[in-house]
Design an enzyme around this catalytic site. Sequence first.
Site, PDB file in Angstrom:
ATOM      1  N   PRO A  48      40.566  39.463  41.740  1.00 25.64           N
ATOM      2  CA  PRO A  48      40.093  40.845  41.623  1.00 25.64           C
ATOM      3  C   PRO A  48      39.043  41.054  40.540  1.00 25.64           C
ATOM      4  O   PRO A  48      38.334  42.067  40.543  1.00 25.64           O
ATOM      5  CB  PRO A  48      41.376  41.626  41.309  1.00 25.64           C
ATOM      6  CG  PRO A  48      42.309  40.633  40.734  1.00 25.64           C
ATOM      7  CD  PRO A  48      41.993  39.327  41.396  1.00 25.64           C
ATOM      8  N   THR A  81      45.104  36.864  42.391  1.00 26.57           N
ATOM      9  CA  THR A  81      45.329  36.059  41.192  1.00 26.57           C
ATOM     10  C   THR A  81      45.393  36.954  39.958  1.00 26.57           C
ATOM     11  O   THR A  81      44.700  37.959  39.872  1.00 26.57           O
ATOM     12  CB  THR A  81      44.216  35.004  41.010  1.00 26.57           C
ATOM     13  OG1 THR A  81      42.959  35.676  40.827  1.00 26.57           O
ATOM     14  CG2 THR A  81      44.124  34.095  42.224  1.00 26.57           C
ATOM     15  N   GLY A 105      34.763  33.619  42.493  1.00 26.72           N
ATOM     16  CA  GLY A 105      33.622  32.802  42.107  1.00 26.72           C
ATOM     17  C   GLY A 105      33.901  31.330  42.360  1.00 26.72           C
ATOM     18  O   GLY A 105      34.929  30.962  42.933  1.00 26.72           O
ATOM     19  N   GLY A 130      34.782  29.188  40.307  1.00 25.60           N
ATOM     20  CA  GLY A 130      35.997  28.791  39.588  1.00 25.60           C
ATOM     21  C   GLY A 130      37.243  29.001  40.428  1.00 25.60           C
ATOM     22  O   GLY A 130      38.163  28.178  40.428  1.00 25.60           O
ATOM     23  N   THR A 131      37.300  30.115  41.176  1.00 23.89           N
ATOM     24  CA  THR A 131      38.433  30.381  42.068  1.00 23.89           C
ATOM     25  C   THR A 131      38.464  29.353  43.191  1.00 23.89           C
ATOM     26  O   THR A 131      39.522  28.826  43.555  1.00 23.89           O
ATOM     27  CB  THR A 131      38.328  31.801  42.659  1.00 23.89           C
ATOM     28  OG1 THR A 131      38.195  32.749  41.598  1.00 23.89           O
ATOM     29  CG2 THR A 131      39.570  32.137  43.473  1.00 23.89           C
ATOM     30  N   ASN A 155      37.317  26.391  43.038  1.00 25.47           N
ATOM     31  CA  ASN A 155      37.746  25.139  42.411  1.00 25.47           C
ATOM     32  C   ASN A 155      39.272  25.066  42.359  1.00 25.47           C
ATOM     33  O   ASN A 155      39.868  24.022  42.659  1.00 25.47           O
ATOM     34  CB  ASN A 155      37.168  25.043  40.999  1.00 25.47           C
ATOM     35  CG  ASN A 155      37.715  23.853  40.218  1.00 25.47           C
ATOM     36  OD1 ASN A 155      38.830  23.900  39.705  1.00 25.47           O
ATOM     37  ND2 ASN A 155      36.947  22.794  40.135  1.00 25.47           N
ATOM     38  N   GLU A 156      39.911  26.160  41.982  1.00 28.92           N
ATOM     39  CA  GLU A 156      41.372  26.173  41.895  1.00 28.92           C
ATOM     40  C   GLU A 156      42.004  25.947  43.258  1.00 28.92           C
ATOM     41  O   GLU A 156      43.005  25.232  43.389  1.00 28.92           O
ATOM     42  CB  GLU A 156      41.850  27.501  41.296  1.00 28.92           C
ATOM     43  CG  GLU A 156      41.562  27.652  39.814  1.00 28.92           C
ATOM     44  CD  GLU A 156      42.346  28.791  39.184  1.00 28.92           C
ATOM     45  OE1 GLU A 156      43.305  29.275  39.824  1.00 28.92           O
ATOM     46  OE2 GLU A 156      42.011  29.189  38.062  1.00 28.92           O
ATOM     47  N   THR A 174      29.173  35.386  40.296  1.00 25.13           N
ATOM     48  CA  THR A 174      27.826  35.739  39.853  1.00 25.13           C
ATOM     49  C   THR A 174      26.760  34.840  40.463  1.00 25.13           C
ATOM     50  O   THR A 174      25.712  35.313  40.899  1.00 25.13           O
ATOM     51  CB  THR A 174      27.753  35.664  38.312  1.00 25.13           C
ATOM     52  OG1 THR A 174      28.810  36.459  37.757  1.00 25.13           O
ATOM     53  CG2 THR A 174      26.424  36.204  37.808  1.00 25.13           C
ATOM     54  N   GLU A 196      33.513  26.032  34.890  1.00 23.47           N
ATOM     55  CA  GLU A 196      34.664  26.390  34.062  1.00 23.47           C
ATOM     56  C   GLU A 196      34.911  25.284  33.042  1.00 23.47           C
ATOM     57  O   GLU A 196      34.450  24.149  33.200  1.00 23.47           O
ATOM     58  CB  GLU A 196      35.908  26.602  34.936  1.00 23.47           C
ATOM     59  CG  GLU A 196      35.766  27.672  36.003  1.00 23.47           C
ATOM     60  CD  GLU A 196      35.555  29.060  35.423  1.00 23.47           C
ATOM     61  OE1 GLU A 196      36.153  29.372  34.368  1.00 23.47           O
ATOM     62  OE2 GLU A 196      34.799  29.847  36.025  1.00 23.47           O
TER      63      GLU A 196
END
Length: 315
Positions: free
Chosen positions: A10, A40, A65, A67-68, A70-71, A92, A272
Amino acid sequence: MKRMLFIYNPMAGKEQIKNKLSDIVQIFCKSGFEITIFATQGPEDATNIVQERGEEYDYIVCSGGDGTMNEVATGYMNITKKPICGYIPAGTVNDFASSLKIPKIMKKAAQLITQGSVFRCDLGQFNDRYFTYVCGFGAFTEVSYQTPQEWKNALGKAAYFIEALKHIAEIKAHHMKIIYDGNEIEDNFILGLVSNSVSVAGYKAYSKMNIMMDDGKFEALFIKEIHNPLELQAALNGLMSKKFDSDRMLQFSSSEIKIICDDEVQWTLDGEDGGLCKEVTMKNHQYALPILCDKSVSAQVSHRAAKKAEEVEEK
């Protein structure tokens, strides 16, 4: 009905999903998906939910993004039955989505998930962690996770450049031994990028025709220590022209790379924090991530598609 786990961050980007969530869910419901929604709340939430419940679903879609993403990919590497993956970019820069030609408009990205084709993308391993498109050290690689989220939301890509300018005097060279495919290079380096992507931090470092995201190989680019303005100019010219022939630059492709450093080096994984490491081993896991994208992607970044095209042409 096809079962979908929809994971979203979010806080990603400008929190735009808050106004788009209903439209996205409606698109999936009309296409016959039974949806479980998970928002999350903090780091590694997406990885944990994929590991705990991912095998119960036919599809796992994430919005956030890089990073999300990637997780989610990290979670995939820790389960046996791998559902089809979908990605709705909401960050971004969104380099991974850009390389796979996934639309930036969220509703269009959701529609692509209902209509797209499965592309089996390579995934990178960094010691015991994973990355979807890039790991790096030095120069401005720390900027992406040091940049405050409020700046990213308000200023977009410009926030990264503002943060980079603050750190320009802090660039430090690291003495390293780089080992790949029987080669061993030892020198001082200020920047290293190991990627499986057309775009890195919004910069298209390579010609698209040179990037195959399912060929089992990384593209590696390292810049050696800069001693004077002429060497700096040569390196900048190489980055701009995408011709890495300066003696200050090292560029190669490999499926496995080992780096041994004299000191601890700060790394980033998909933008990250990747932690401090003196020794790293990177391995390419070919075809590891089944992700939905535009059919035209296969013609541009697929090694298998390129080989098939060559075979047809020969016949």
